[in-house]
Design a protein around this motif. Structure first.
Motif, PDB file in Angstrom:
ATOM      1  N   LEU A   3      -4.276   3.605   1.240  1.00  0.00           N
ATOM      2  CA  LEU A   3      -3.954   4.444   0.084  1.00  0.00           C
ATOM      3  C   LEU A   3      -2.852   4.049  -0.894  1.00  0.00           C
ATOM      4  O   LEU A   3      -2.826   3.888  -1.919  1.00  0.00           O
ATOM      5  N   ALA A   4      -1.804   3.888   0.082  1.00  0.00           N
ATOM      6  CA  ALA A   4      -0.453   3.496  -0.540  1.00  0.00           C
ATOM      7  C   ALA A   4      -0.607   2.223  -1.308  1.00  0.00           C
ATOM      8  O   ALA A   4      -0.201   1.760  -2.591  1.00  0.00           O
ATOM      9  N   GLU A   6      -3.571   0.872  -2.550  1.00  0.00           N
ATOM     10  CA  GLU A   6      -4.420   1.092  -3.505  1.00  0.00           C
ATOM     11  C   GLU A   6      -3.609   1.783  -4.809  1.00  0.00           C
ATOM     12  O   GLU A   6      -3.746   1.189  -5.786  1.00  0.00           O
ATOM     13  N   GLN A   7      -2.720   2.653  -4.634  1.00  0.00           N
ATOM     14  CA  GLN A   7      -2.221   3.229  -5.468  1.00  0.00           C
ATOM     15  C   GLN A   7      -1.171   2.463  -6.342  1.00  0.00           C
ATOM     16  O   GLN A   7      -1.028   2.316  -7.582  1.00  0.00           O
ATOM     17  N   ILE A   8      -0.629   1.410  -5.677  1.00  0.00           N
ATOM     18  CA  ILE A   8       0.293   0.415  -6.252  1.00  0.00           C
ATOM     19  C   ILE A   8      -0.400  -0.616  -7.132  1.00  0.00           C
ATOM     20  O   ILE A   8      -0.124  -1.063  -8.104  1.00  0.00           O
ATOM     21  N   LEU A  10      -3.539  -0.158  -8.451  1.00  0.00           N
ATOM     22  CA  LEU A  10      -3.794   0.539  -9.607  1.00  0.00           C
ATOM     23  C   LEU A  10      -2.823   0.576 -10.804  1.00  0.00           C
ATOM     24  O   LEU A  10      -2.860   0.492 -11.925  1.00  0.00           O
ATOM     25  N   ARG A  11      -1.648   1.168 -10.182  1.00  0.00           N
ATOM     26  CA  ARG A  11      -0.434   1.367 -10.966  1.00  0.00           C
ATOM     27  C   ARG A  11       0.042  -0.038 -11.606  1.00  0.00           C
ATOM     28  O   ARG A  11       0.414  -0.010 -12.764  1.00  0.00           O
ATOM     29  N   TRP A  12       0.203  -1.027 -10.680  1.00  0.00           N
ATOM     30  CA  TRP A  12       0.682  -2.465 -11.344  1.00  0.00           C
ATOM     31  C   TRP A  12      -0.313  -2.814 -12.312  1.00  0.00           C
ATOM     32  O   TRP A  12       0.113  -3.227 -13.371  1.00  0.00           O
ATOM     33  N   ASP A  14      -1.861  -0.910 -14.640  1.00  0.00           N
ATOM     34  CA  ASP A  14      -1.544   0.033 -15.576  1.00  0.00           C
ATOM     35  C   ASP A  14      -0.378  -0.683 -16.204  1.00  0.00           C
ATOM     36  O   ASP A  14      -0.333  -0.858 -17.539  1.00  0.00           O
ATOM     37  N   GLN A  27      -3.523  -6.557 -11.280  1.00  0.00           N
ATOM     38  CA  GLN A  27      -4.101  -5.786 -10.120  1.00  0.00           C
ATOM     39  C   GLN A  27      -4.236  -7.081  -9.076  1.00  0.00           C
ATOM     40  O   GLN A  27      -3.738  -6.748  -7.908  1.00  0.00           O
TER      41      GLN A  27
END
Length: 181
Positions: A3-4, A6-8, A10-12, A14, A27
């Protein structure tokens, strides 16, 4: 994918969009940076849910920026990719690429404008001429500073960054006047 991670990723992606970089490119770079082993284009496409053609084009762009490279994997004929993991190298490569694409053409345009301004040209006011010359002096100084910083070891740059506003205090202490106000 954890999850961590995946979050990075996705945020990267963005953030990449905000910086003018294709979301998929950002990404993929984040995924490869956080991957402990080289990945194939197929691995990347499956993990991120992207079209294989999109992954292929994104990998080419990342290679152009020198942020990733192909690595051989024994027993596998497919191309595997690995990201640059040295953060200073990544930042330097991005800065060099952006400077070449964005800053250098602007500097050239300002220099051409200053050369093209005839001192006796009545169409351009003395104030506009002065502003052009100040702009040229500013971008030349920043460009010279950038070139000098490329030779400063990363450890020294980190020490300067950590000093923050203390650098300004040090300059006042040695007699350099602040011209920001």
């Amino acid at each position: 994918m954890p999850l961590a991670v995946e979050q990075i990723v996705l945020r990267w992606g963005d953030l990449g969009g905000q910086w003018g970089v294709n979301r998929s490119v950002a990404q993929i770079q984040a995924l490869l940076y956080l991957s402990e082993k080289p990945l194939t284009a197929e691995d990347i496409a499956a993990t991120l849910g992207l079209a294989r053609s999109n992954v292929s084009n994104s990998l080419k762009e990342l290679q152009t920026w020198k942020l990733i490279h192909r690595v051989p994997v024994l027993g596998d004929r497919r191309d595997h990719y690995q990201a640059e993991t040295d953060l200073w190298q990544m930042a330097t490569k991005v800065a060099q690429g952006r400077k070449a694409r964005e800053i250098d053409p602007m500097v050239a345009a300002i220099n051409d404008a200053v050369v093209g301004v005839n001192e006796n040209d009545s169409d351009i006011s003395p104030e506009v001429k002065a502003r052009l010359k100040r702009m040229q002096a500013f971008v030349t100084t920043v460009d010279d500073w950038y070139q000098q910083m490329l030779d400063v070891p990363p450890e020294t740059l980190m020490r300067l960054i950590r000093m923050g506003s203390k650098v300004a205090s040090l300059l006042k202490f040695v007699g350099v006047k602040d011209r920001s106000g």
